[in-house]
Motif scaffolding. Structure first.
Motif, PDB file in Angstrom:
ATOM      1  N   TYR A 122      16.709  -2.684  28.477  1.00  0.00           N
ATOM      2  CA  TYR A 122      16.322  -3.791  28.963  1.00  0.00           C
ATOM      3  C   TYR A 122      16.345  -3.843  30.391  1.00  0.00           C
ATOM      4  O   TYR A 122      16.442  -4.017  31.507  1.00  0.00           O
ATOM      5  CB  TYR A 122      16.029  -5.014  28.070  1.00  0.00           C
ATOM      6  CG  TYR A 122      16.701  -6.165  27.898  1.00  0.00           C
ATOM      7  CD1 TYR A 122      17.254  -7.112  29.765  1.00  0.00           C
ATOM      8  CD2 TYR A 122      17.487  -6.427  27.144  1.00  0.00           C
ATOM      9  CE1 TYR A 122      18.308  -7.395  29.760  1.00  0.00           C
ATOM     10  CE2 TYR A 122      18.595  -8.063  27.073  1.00  0.00           C
ATOM     11  CZ  TYR A 122      18.451  -7.703  27.944  1.00  0.00           C
ATOM     12  OH  TYR A 122      19.899  -9.316  27.981  1.00  0.00           O
ATOM     13  N   MET A 168       7.945 -10.455  27.621  1.00  0.00           N
ATOM     14  CA  MET A 168       7.946  -8.547  28.016  1.00  0.00           C
ATOM     15  C   MET A 168       9.135  -9.174  26.894  1.00  0.00           C
ATOM     16  O   MET A 168       8.615  -7.453  26.171  1.00  0.00           O
ATOM     17  CB  MET A 168       7.893  -8.204  29.194  1.00  0.00           C
ATOM     18  CG  MET A 168       7.608  -6.791  29.432  1.00  0.00           C
ATOM     19  SD  MET A 168       8.413  -6.374  30.544  1.00  0.00           S
ATOM     20  CE  MET A 168       9.685  -6.125  30.535  1.00  0.00           C
ATOM     21  N   THR A 208       3.879   0.089  22.474  1.00  0.00           N
ATOM     22  CA  THR A 208       4.271  -0.727  22.269  1.00  0.00           C
ATOM     23  C   THR A 208       5.736  -0.890  21.155  1.00  0.00           C
ATOM     24  O   THR A 208       6.347  -1.553  21.799  1.00  0.00           O
ATOM     25  CB  THR A 208       3.353  -2.295  21.608  1.00  0.00           C
ATOM     26  OG1 THR A 208       1.925  -2.047  22.424  1.00  0.00           O
ATOM     27  CG2 THR A 208       4.263  -3.450  21.878  1.00  0.00           C
ATOM     28  N   LEU A 245       7.527  -9.436  23.268  1.00  0.00           N
ATOM     29  CA  LEU A 245       6.588  -8.433  23.294  1.00  0.00           C
ATOM     30  C   LEU A 245       6.606  -7.531  21.495  1.00  0.00           C
ATOM     31  O   LEU A 245       6.176  -7.657  20.493  1.00  0.00           O
ATOM     32  CB  LEU A 245       5.101  -8.519  23.901  1.00  0.00           C
ATOM     33  CG  LEU A 245       4.946  -9.799  24.666  1.00  0.00           C
ATOM     34  CD1 LEU A 245       3.772  -8.991  26.170  1.00  0.00           C
ATOM     35  CD2 LEU A 245       4.212 -10.181  24.155  1.00  0.00           C
ATOM     36  N   THR A 262       4.536 -15.825  24.964  1.00  0.00           N
ATOM     37  CA  THR A 262       5.518 -15.390  23.340  1.00  0.00           C
ATOM     38  C   THR A 262       4.257 -14.982  22.907  1.00  0.00           C
ATOM     39  O   THR A 262       3.465 -14.725  21.790  1.00  0.00           O
ATOM     40  CB  THR A 262       6.639 -14.751  23.019  1.00  0.00           C
ATOM     41  OG1 THR A 262       7.576 -14.878  23.808  1.00  0.00           O
ATOM     42  CG2 THR A 262       6.817 -13.940  21.743  1.00  0.00           C
TER      43      THR A 262
END
Length: 265
Positions: free
Chosen positions: A105, A134, A97, A137, A71
């Motif tokens: 998720y 992921m 992003t 991020l 990360t």
């Protein structure tokens, strides 16, 4: 002391009690036994047939270290690019992003499980760490972009005039200047990966690769199908201790990182 400060103090104390109560309750329940108080619940947590083993703790540490490292690496480079360079589509890419935050998720874990199978990382700590990186991020890149933007450009320009290349400027000048942001991102990544349950539940199949969270939940059933709540509370306290220690040592930089992000965001 005026009334407004009294009101703030009372409200802050009430919120602190509200948030601390579950943890204090878990700590009390973890040492409470039928005959009084003791460490029998912790002994049962680590010695029962389906309890927590050193391997489970090691797995959690591996996942946390890989997640924090990955990360910080990606978020630092991404945040530096978004905060210091102008390129076509920069703002659109940054918004895309951030839009990942709006996707639950849990809805994409099965797809990620299939993807990890394609690349040979199914049922592995590395694959789990990549998934957790992921998930971290969007927030991490947002924080690092704001941290880099808060650094005066004169520092960067001075380093470049002295002959520093882009990478040298990043390593020697910019990273020390955004230390609070790095600590914030790293600590947040550790807290999330150390306590994550749902992703390991879906992505890990082998018991020898279980993290501590899975091991604690796996030992919840005692004899005759009853739930060993006392041992569970001991597991909760055991998992909370590293988080509390890290936060206690890094809280000042953690708060500074969030404050910088709030001002620039």
């Amino acid at each position: 002391m005026n009334r407004s400060r009294v009101g703030y103090s009372v409200t802050g104390a009430a919120l602190a009690i509200l948030f601390l109560f579950p943890l204090l309750w878990s700590g009390w329940a973890s040492v409470r036994t039928g005959s009084g108080f003791g460490l029998e619940n912790y002994d049962r947590l680590f010695t029962s047939d389906n309890g927590v083993r050193p391997q489970h703790v090691f797995n959690s540490l591996v996942v946390s270290v890989l997640t924090v490292g990955g990360t910080l690496f990606v978020a630092t480079l991404g945040g530096y690019a978004f905060g210091r360079f102008k390129f076509p589509g920069r703002d659109v890419l940054f918004l895309v992003t951030l839009a990942i935050l709006m996707v639950p998720y849990a809805t994409i874990l099965i797809a990620l499980y299939v993807l990890l199978g394609w690349i040979g990382l199914e049922d592995s700590l590395i694959g789990l760490s990549l998934v957790l990186v992921m998930f971290q991020l969007p927030f991490s890149i947002f924080m690092m972009r704001n941290s880099f933007e808060a650094v005066p450009r004169e520092l960067e320009e001075s380093a470049q005039m002295d002959g520093c290349a882009t990478l040298g400027t990043l390593l020697r000048i910019m990273l020390p200047a955004v230390k609070p942001g790095l600590i914030t991102v790293g600590l947040f990544a550790f807290l999330t990966s150390w306590s994550e349950f749902f992703a390991p539940l879906i992505l890990l199949n082998s018991t020898d690769k279980f993290t501590t969270t899975l091991a604690v939940v796996n030992m919840r059933t005692a004899s005759h199908g009853s739930i060993d709540y006392a041992a569970l509370e001991a597991g909760v306290v055991f998992m909370a201790v590293p988080c509390l220690i890290l936060f206690a040592f890094m809280q000042r930089s953690y708060v500074r990182g969030f404050t910088s992000g709030a001002i620039k965001g």
